[in-house]
Design an enzyme around this catalytic site. Structure first.
Site, PDB file in Angstrom:
ATOM      1  N   LYS A   1      18.229  -1.348 -11.395  1.00 54.70           N
ATOM      2  CA  LYS A   1      17.732  -2.370 -12.321  1.00 54.70           C
ATOM      3  C   LYS A   1      17.745  -1.857 -13.758  1.00 54.70           C
ATOM      4  O   LYS A   1      18.118  -2.573 -14.693  1.00 54.70           O
ATOM      5  CB  LYS A   1      16.320  -2.797 -11.925  1.00 54.70           C
ATOM      6  CG  LYS A   1      15.653  -3.788 -12.906  1.00 54.70           C
ATOM      7  CD  LYS A   1      16.426  -5.088 -13.026  1.00 54.70           C
ATOM      8  CE  LYS A   1      15.861  -6.013 -14.099  1.00 54.70           C
ATOM      9  NZ  LYS A   1      14.553  -6.592 -13.767  1.00 54.70           N
TER      10      LYS A   1
ATOM     11  N   LYS B   1      10.727  -2.902 -23.001  1.00 62.43           N
ATOM     12  CA  LYS B   1      10.058  -2.155 -21.931  1.00 62.43           C
ATOM     13  C   LYS B   1      11.082  -1.540 -20.985  1.00 62.43           C
ATOM     14  O   LYS B   1      10.978  -0.360 -20.606  1.00 62.43           O
ATOM     15  CB  LYS B   1       9.138  -3.087 -21.143  1.00 62.43           C
ATOM     16  CG  LYS B   1       8.412  -2.428 -19.974  1.00 62.43           C
ATOM     17  CD  LYS B   1       8.031  -3.425 -18.893  1.00 62.43           C
ATOM     18  CE  LYS B   1       9.234  -3.822 -18.052  1.00 62.43           C
ATOM     19  NZ  LYS B   1       8.888  -4.600 -16.840  1.00 62.43           N
TER      20      LYS B   1
ATOM     21  N   SER C   1       9.760  -4.810 -11.806  1.00 68.87           N
ATOM     22  CA  SER C   1      10.607  -3.812 -12.459  1.00 68.87           C
ATOM     23  C   SER C   1       9.708  -2.701 -12.977  1.00 68.87           C
ATOM     24  O   SER C   1       8.960  -2.896 -13.944  1.00 68.87           O
ATOM     25  CB  SER C   1      11.399  -4.445 -13.613  1.00 68.87           C
ATOM     26  OG  SER C   1      12.324  -5.375 -13.115  1.00 68.87           O
TER      27      SER C   1
END
Length: 297
Positions: A176, A244, A102
């Site tokens: 995502k 994050k 990711s």
């Protein structure tokens, strides 16, 4: 999938952490003669019993691979592995790199362009579903890149779960981030609602039961709501990782000129929780931060 149907692919797998290890195991069990590299080789050692070859140098793992799967920590690590450690240069022309980390969409687009100039194909294919999904082969995979390369990757991706092609390079990472925005925000909504009802005198477990099946129901209510009721915040996906992802979403929003006030609020809430020592809790641990604010810890 039998060995006879997989023998045409030579696959390398980079990164056997909590997600990567069960994914690599599934490839071995599907019949692939896997070449594996991990920064800490001992974390990949269990795969040797399944026929995998574990390399101490990533360049050795990828040099003859048709497809290289990366499940690395973040964009900086992907950058370093591909170009700092010369992994891309060691890959054979025509190989396909499937980046399942990711990372930021712009990083994915940059990597795709640089690999393309070297004759190496690329798709970004981040996942959702956690370690359970990785182990069971039920991950949701969001893929960006050329349609032809997605089709080429599908036999491998199907071993990990359900894959959807969502657009050009970087679109998988955008999807995502959208997924993580929904997850992070909904965790906060469930936590605040359950705490609100409890503060007013209701039974938290019964509140969750009562609203199951209505418009407020969701997988977050079921899975993370149960963790909140049971005060089970053992990390499946950590608070730090959720933060994050939200920060990557906000950085991307700024790049494309998109105002994301709800995500901005929740970025601050997760940051506050981490500042109060909750970094290694499951991301449903935002409940702990909200409980503390209300004197309910």
């Amino acid at each position: 999938m039998s060995t006879s149907t997989t023998s045409n692919f030579r696959i390398a797998f980079l990164g056997t952490g909590s997600m990567g290890l069960p994914m690599a195991r599934r490839l071995c069990e599907a019949g692939y003669a896997l070449q594996v590299w991990n920064r800490t080789p001992q974390k990949a050692a269990s795969l040797t019993a399944l026929g995998a070859v574990v390399h101490t140098q990533a360049t050795a793992a990828v040099k003859n691979a048709d497809i290289v799967v990366g499940m690395l920590e973040n964009g900086a690590v992907v950058e370093d592995v591909l170009f700092g450690q010369d992994i891309a240069a060691a890959m054979q022309p025509g190989a396909l790199f499937i980046d399942m980390a990711s990372i930021k969409p712009r990083e994915a687009r940059d990597h795709a362009a640089r690999l393309g100039a070297m004759g190496i194909a690329h798709i970004d294919a981040p996942v959702s579903g956690g370690t359970g999904g990785a182990d069971q082969g039920t991950l949701v995979i969001m893929a960006g890149g050329k349609e032809a390369e997605f089709e080429r990757a599908l036999p491998v991706l199907r071993i990990f779960g359900r894959a959807t092609h969502v657009g050009s390079h970087g679109a998988g990472q955008l999807t995502k981030l959208a997924n993580q925005m929904i997850v992070g925000i909904t965790i906060g909504a469930v936590a605040e609602a359950l705490l609100f009802a409890t503060k007013g005198g209701a039974d938290m477990a019964k509140v969750r039961e009562a609203i199951t099946g209505g418009f407020a129901d969701s997988r977050i209510l079921q899975v993370h709501g149960e963790r909140m009721v049971e005060r089970d915040f053992a990390p499946r996906a950590r608070m730090a990782i959720q933060l994050k992802d939200l920060r990557n979403a906000l950085a991307t929003a700024e790049e494309i000129g998109f105002d994301a006030p709800v995500t901005t609020l929740f970025e601050q809430l997760y940051a506050d929780g981490i500042g109060h020592g909750l970094s290694d809790l499951d991301h449903s641990g935002l409940f702990v931060e909200l409980a503390s604010r209300n004197g309910m810890s």
